[in-house]
Structure formats: structure tokens, C-alpha cells
Motif scaffolding. Structure first.
Motif, short mmCIF file in Angstrom:
data_model
loop_
_atom_site.label_atom_id
_atom_site.label_comp_id
_atom_site.label_asym_id
_atom_site.label_seq_id
_atom_site.Cartn_x
_atom_site.Cartn_y
_atom_site.Cartn_z
N LYS A 129 0.83 -1.21 0.00
CA LYS A 129 0.00 0.00 0.00
C LYS A 129 0.86 1.26 0.00
O LYS A 129 0.42 2.32 -0.40
CB LYS A 129 -0.92 0.01 1.22
N GLY A 130 2.08 1.13 0.54
CA GLY A 130 3.03 2.22 0.48
C GLY A 130 2.87 3.30 1.53
O GLY A 130 3.43 4.39 1.38
N TYR A 131 2.12 3.03 2.58
CA TYR A 131 1.97 4.04 3.62
C TYR A 131 2.06 3.43 5.02
O TYR A 131 1.98 2.22 5.19
CB TYR A 131 0.69 4.85 3.44
N VAL A 132 2.24 4.32 5.98
CA VAL A 132 2.29 3.92 7.39
C VAL A 132 0.94 4.27 8.03
O VAL A 132 0.18 5.06 7.46
CB VAL A 132 3.45 4.66 8.10
N PRO A 133 0.63 3.67 9.19
CA PRO A 133 1.45 2.74 9.95
C PRO A 133 1.41 1.32 9.40
O PRO A 133 0.42 0.89 8.80
CB PRO A 133 0.81 2.79 11.35
N THR A 134 2.49 0.63 9.63
CA THR A 134 2.63 -0.78 9.33
C THR A 134 3.36 -1.39 10.50
O THR A 134 4.32 -0.80 10.99
CB THR A 134 3.45 -0.98 8.04
N VAL A 135 2.89 -2.54 10.98
CA VAL A 135 3.60 -3.22 12.06
C VAL A 135 3.89 -4.66 11.67
O VAL A 135 3.10 -5.30 10.96
CB VAL A 135 2.84 -3.20 13.41
N GLU A 136 5.03 -5.13 12.12
CA GLU A 136 5.34 -6.56 12.02
C GLU A 136 5.11 -7.15 13.39
O GLU A 136 5.68 -6.69 14.38
CB GLU A 136 6.79 -6.77 11.59
N ILE A 137 4.23 -8.15 13.44
CA ILE A 137 3.84 -8.73 14.72
C ILE A 137 4.40 -10.15 14.82
O ILE A 137 5.18 -10.59 13.97
CB ILE A 137 2.31 -8.70 14.90
N GLU A 138 3.99 -10.84 15.84
CA GLU A 138 4.49 -12.18 16.10
C GLU A 138 4.33 -13.09 14.88
O GLU A 138 3.30 -13.07 14.20
CB GLU A 138 3.74 -12.78 17.29
N GLY A 139 5.35 -13.86 14.60
CA GLY A 139 5.30 -14.77 13.46
C GLY A 139 5.64 -14.11 12.15
O GLY A 139 5.51 -14.73 11.09
N GLY A 140 6.06 -12.82 12.21
CA GLY A 140 6.43 -12.12 10.99
C GLY A 140 5.25 -11.60 10.20
O GLY A 140 5.41 -11.11 9.07
#
Length: 202
Positions: A49-60
Motif C-alpha cells: 500500500k506504500g503508507y504507514v502505519p505498518t507493524v510486524e507482529i508475532e510470526g512475521g
């Protein structure tokens, strides 16, 4: 948890929530224009999508969209009180606020930041925001936060969005209740930490 952010952008909302919850966070700065990370890698490979926010959570796993992210964070630390329990009417009230901020405020500010938008379109966006600010002022006149006297993820999102007023020529002094809300949230230690970490506060 890894948070991909841009200083002062809507990613500030989950950043605040992570610190309010006392959860560890790894910050990864994103150049939103170039769609690159500091190491030169392609942000679009992480979030197309090219925008924030983005998070990497458990399990990648990658999670996007602010309202979803802040609820996920709150549910990792339910004792924080940042979101009511799932299935309760209070949780749906929280989602009601998050949706309102997302659709009625956040998107209107987008027009003000876009240099391609003509002045007439920006004037319409400011008129809409003024009406929404009037409504928020009536709701916050008798309580400290959107859900009452308990700070929630919705307050982190509202603070983040109205904080943009300083960059688009909107004076919150026209809405004393909203200005007081902004000051109250800004004074919270976790908010101060997030602002400082993003280089927005000395």
C-alpha cells in the motif's frame, strides 16, 4: 513489535499506544516519498500500500491500517485499559470513534497536505473539519477523553490527527475544548516519549 513510521504521520498513533501499553517497540523510519527504508530497501516489499502505519507482529505477520493496529496493540495488554473488552458495547463505541476519526478527520487533512489540491478544495476540507471540531468540542466539554475519563486508543488517534493543524493553518484556539484536549494528551509521559523518539520534541 516492529513499527514502520514516518515522524508525525498517522503512525504516531500506534507509537503512542505501544508506549502507553508499556510494550517494547523497534522503530523503522520510512521515507514515504521514495518508499524506502533508511538502509535503502524497498518499503513496498513490506507494505504494498506504500503508507504507514505498518507493524510486524508475532510470526512475521504484517498488519496495516491504524484503527486495526491500535486495537491489536491494546489487546496485547488488556490490563492497560486502552480498549474495552471485545464483544462489549463499549468496544463498539471505541470502534465508532476510530471510524469517525479515520473517515471524517484523517481524510480531510489529507486534502490539505496534497499540493495538487486547488485552494477551493482545501477550503471545503477546512469547512468540514470545522464542523467536526464543533461536534468533538461538545462531546469533550464534560469529559477528559473520548470514552469518558479513561484514555483510550481513540484519544491517541485523535491527538495525532489534530496535531497536524499546526502544519495546515488551522488554529485550534478557535476550539478551546479541543485545544485543551490536545494539551492534556501531549502532557502524558508516554506521548512525550513518542514525540521525542520521532524527533518532534526536544
Amino acid at each position: 513489535m516492529k513499527l514502520y513510521f514516518s515522524p508525525g504521520a498517522c503512525s504516531l498513533s500506534p507509537h503512542i499506544v505501544l508506549r502507553e501499553a508499556g510494550l517494547p517497540v523497534e522503530l523503522v523510519k520510512v521515507d514515504l516519498k521514495a518508499k524506502k527504508l533508511a538502509d535503502g530497501s524497498d518499503f513496498l516489499a513490506i507494505n504494498p500500500k506504500g503508507y504507514v502505519p505498518t507493524v510486524e507482529i508475532e510470526g512475521g505477520e504484517i498488519l496495516t491500517e491504524g484503527p486495526a493496529i491500535v486495537q491489536y496493540i491494546a489487546d496485547q495488554k488488556p490490563e492497560s485499559g486502552l480498549a474495552p473488552a471485545n464483544g462489549t458495547l463499549a468496544r463498539y463505541r471505541l470502534q465508532e470513534w476510530l471510524t469517525f476519526i479515520n473517515s471524517e478527520l484523517h481524510k480531510s487533512y489529507g486534502a490539505l497536505f496534497n499540493p495538487a489540491f486547488p485552494d477551493a478544495a482545501k477550503a471545503v476540507a477546512k469547512e468540514l473539519l470545522a464542523k467536526r471540531f464543533d461536534y468533538l468540542s461538545t462531546r469533550l466539554a464534560a469529559q477528559d477523553y473520548l470514552m469518558g475519563n479513561q484514555f483510550s486508543v481513540a484519544d491517541a488517534y485523535l491527538f495525532t490527527v489534530i496535531n497536524w493543524s499546526q502544519w495546515v493553518g488551522i488554529d485550534l484556539a478557535q476550539w478551546p475544548v479541543l485545544a485543551a484536549f490536545h494539551a492534556r494528551v501531549a502532557a502524558r509521559p508516554a506521548v512525550q516519549e513518542a514525540l521525542r523518539a520521532e524527533g518532534l520534541l526536544k
